[in-house]
Design a protein around this motif. Structure first.
Motif, short mmCIF file in Angstrom:
data_model
loop_
_atom_site.label_atom_id
_atom_site.label_comp_id
_atom_site.label_asym_id
_atom_site.label_seq_id
_atom_site.Cartn_x
_atom_site.Cartn_y
_atom_site.Cartn_z
N TYR A 191 0.19 8.23 -2.51
CA TYR A 191 -0.38 7.07 -1.82
C TYR A 191 -1.83 7.42 -1.49
CZ TYR A 191 4.56 5.98 -1.23
OH TYR A 191 5.89 5.75 -1.46
N ASP A 192 -2.71 7.13 -2.44
CA ASP A 192 -4.12 7.49 -2.30
C ASP A 192 -4.89 6.41 -1.54
OD1 ASP A 192 -4.16 10.04 -3.65
OD2 ASP A 192 -3.84 8.95 -5.51
N ASN A 193 -4.39 6.10 -0.37
CA ASN A 193 -5.06 5.11 0.46
C ASN A 193 -6.33 5.70 1.08
OD1 ASN A 193 -3.28 2.80 0.29
ND2 ASN A 193 -1.78 4.05 1.39
N THR A 194 -7.27 4.83 1.36
CA THR A 194 -8.51 5.21 2.03
C THR A 194 -8.68 4.32 3.25
OG1 THR A 194 -9.85 3.63 0.79
CG2 THR A 194 -9.57 5.83 -0.18
N ALA A 195 -9.61 4.69 4.12
CA ALA A 195 -9.89 3.85 5.27
C ALA A 195 -10.31 2.45 4.83
CB ALA A 195 -10.99 4.49 6.12
N GLU A 196 -11.08 2.38 3.74
CA GLU A 196 -11.55 1.07 3.26
C GLU A 196 -10.38 0.20 2.80
OE1 GLU A 196 -12.80 4.02 2.35
OE2 GLU A 196 -14.68 3.90 3.47
N ILE A 197 -9.44 0.78 2.07
CA ILE A 197 -8.28 0.02 1.60
C ILE A 197 -7.45 -0.46 2.79
CG2 ILE A 197 -6.04 0.24 0.43
CD1 ILE A 197 -7.42 2.19 -1.53
N ILE A 198 -7.21 0.44 3.73
CA ILE A 198 -6.37 0.10 4.88
C ILE A 198 -7.01 -0.98 5.74
CG2 ILE A 198 -5.46 1.02 7.05
CD1 ILE A 198 -5.10 3.72 5.52
N PRO A 250 0.02 3.22 7.38
CA PRO A 250 0.45 3.48 6.00
C PRO A 250 0.29 4.95 5.63
CG PRO A 250 -1.68 2.39 6.02
CD PRO A 250 -1.17 2.36 7.44
N HIS A 251 1.12 5.38 4.68
CA HIS A 251 1.03 6.77 4.22
C HIS A 251 -0.30 7.05 3.54
CE1 HIS A 251 5.21 7.83 4.94
NE2 HIS A 251 5.60 6.73 4.34
N ILE A 252 -0.85 8.22 3.79
CA ILE A 252 -1.89 8.79 2.95
C ILE A 252 -1.36 10.12 2.46
CG2 ILE A 252 -4.19 9.80 2.89
CD1 ILE A 252 -5.20 7.64 4.68
N MET A 253 -1.07 10.17 1.16
CA MET A 253 -0.46 11.34 0.54
C MET A 253 -1.09 11.52 -0.83
SD MET A 253 3.62 11.89 -0.37
CE MET A 253 4.11 11.55 1.32
N ALA A 275 -3.33 5.55 10.04
CA ALA A 275 -2.61 6.05 8.88
C ALA A 275 -1.63 7.13 9.32
CB ALA A 275 -3.57 6.61 7.83
N GLU A 276 -0.69 7.43 8.45
CA GLU A 276 0.20 8.58 8.62
C GLU A 276 -0.18 9.58 7.54
OE1 GLU A 276 4.96 9.71 8.96
OE2 GLU A 276 4.37 7.85 7.96
N TYR A 277 -0.80 10.67 7.94
CA TYR A 277 -1.33 11.66 6.99
C TYR A 277 -0.27 12.71 6.67
CZ TYR A 277 -5.92 9.67 7.86
OH TYR A 277 -6.99 8.81 7.96
N TYR A 278 -0.08 12.93 5.38
CA TYR A 278 0.84 13.97 4.93
C TYR A 278 0.12 15.31 4.92
CZ TYR A 278 4.29 16.34 1.96
OH TYR A 278 5.23 17.20 1.45
N PHE A 279 0.76 16.32 5.50
CA PHE A 279 0.15 17.65 5.56
C PHE A 279 0.30 18.34 4.20
CE2 PHE A 279 0.47 22.14 7.61
CZ PHE A 279 -0.83 22.42 7.21
N VAL A 328 0.80 -1.22 0.00
CA VAL A 328 0.00 0.00 0.00
C VAL A 328 0.84 1.28 0.00
CG1 VAL A 328 -2.00 -1.10 1.08
CG2 VAL A 328 -0.25 -0.01 2.52
N ASP A 329 2.12 1.18 0.33
CA ASP A 329 2.98 2.37 0.31
C ASP A 329 4.43 1.94 0.11
OD1 ASP A 329 3.69 1.39 2.83
OD2 ASP A 329 2.98 3.12 3.96
N ASP A 330 5.38 2.67 0.67
CA ASP A 330 6.79 2.35 0.47
C ASP A 330 7.34 1.41 1.54
OD1 ASP A 330 6.53 4.23 2.49
OD2 ASP A 330 8.34 5.35 1.95
#
Length: 247
Positions: free
Chosen positions: A69-76, A62-65, A100-104, A33-35
């Motif tokens: 990294y266009d992750n969503t709660a559903e994917i995670i 996982p990153h949400i950026m 998640a780890e949200y990118y500002f 899902v990310d790096d």
């Protein structure tokens, strides 16, 4: 060697880092899902190593950026269930949760307003800044998160080189209700001497609320395991780190 075992002889002196690090609140173990982990095999290998180190619970972040990294709660949460299923089949005893780890970035304020966030421990939100550009609205971000009912947690403050060598911003954000998280491997020198020095400044100033592995690959855990005899980990033992509250 386990983290619990390393500090066992110090338990009468203080609550101890071993007890504190029963929970990891920052890692990238969800597969694909990310790096971080690229496969379920990599995930399981790291889960086993966390267990060997004495951990009892992991909170995947996982990153949400946006656009990367266009992750969503559903994917995670779907990936979390996949890992839980395999982990249970293999008899692993770790408790597994996900956030998640949200990118500002420009989308984060809108996520907060829409409450489109996946918190851990009820209302905690882990977020990170750019490593290159100093954010201009850090205090406003903390205010917005608090106003929306979330507990902000700033990831790896020591890695933002534009704040070095001062820890004043960490103190300012903390005064406004933000928790400060530091990576364990910052104390090993993994990210370089400047980051290690900043981590030590935060430690000496009692500005560390939470510790995280920020584990992306098993080598991060092996490095940590091989560094546990370093005196800095005995200094961490004396601090009021809050990870155990999430067990």
């Amino acid at each position: 060697m386990s983290l619990l075992g390393v500090f066992k002889h110090r338990k009468k002196e203080t609550a101890g880092l071993g007890g504190t690090l029963l929970v990891d609140i920052h890692n990238h173990l969800l597969p694909g899902v990310d790096d971080g982990a690229s496969s379920m095999d990599h995930t399981i290998g790291m889960l086993r190593k966390f267990g060997e180190l004495g951990y009892q619970k992991l909170i995947f972040t996982p990153h949400i950026m946006s656009g990367v990294y266009d992750n969503t709660a559903e994917i995670i949460l779907r990936k979390l269930e996949e890992v839980r299923k395999v982990s249970a089949e293999l008899g692993l005893k770790l408790r597994l949760e996900a956030s998640a780890e949200y990118y500002f970035d420009e989308t984060f304020f809108e996520r907060i307003r829409a409450k489109d966030l996946l918190p851990f421990h009820g209302n905690h939100i882990l977020f990170e800044f750019s490593f290159r550009n100093q954010p201009s609205q850090a205090e406003e971000l903390v205010f917005q998160l608090k106003s929306a009912g979330y507990q902000p947690v700033l990831a790896h403050f020591e890695r933002y080189l534009y704040y070095h060598p001062s820890v004043d911003v960490a103190q300012q954000l903390r005064d406004r209700g933000c928790l400060i998280q530091v990576n364990l491997n910052s104390f090993t020198g993994h990210y370089g001497p400047e980051v290690k020095n900043q981590a030590m400044r935060l430690l000496k100033a009692d500005l560390i609320d939470l510790l995280g592995s920020d584990c992306h690959r098993i080598q991060h855990l092996e490095l940590l395991e091989n560094s546990l005899s370093d005196p800095v980990f005995h200094q961490l033992l004396k601090k009021q780190i809050k990870n155990h509250l999430f067990l």
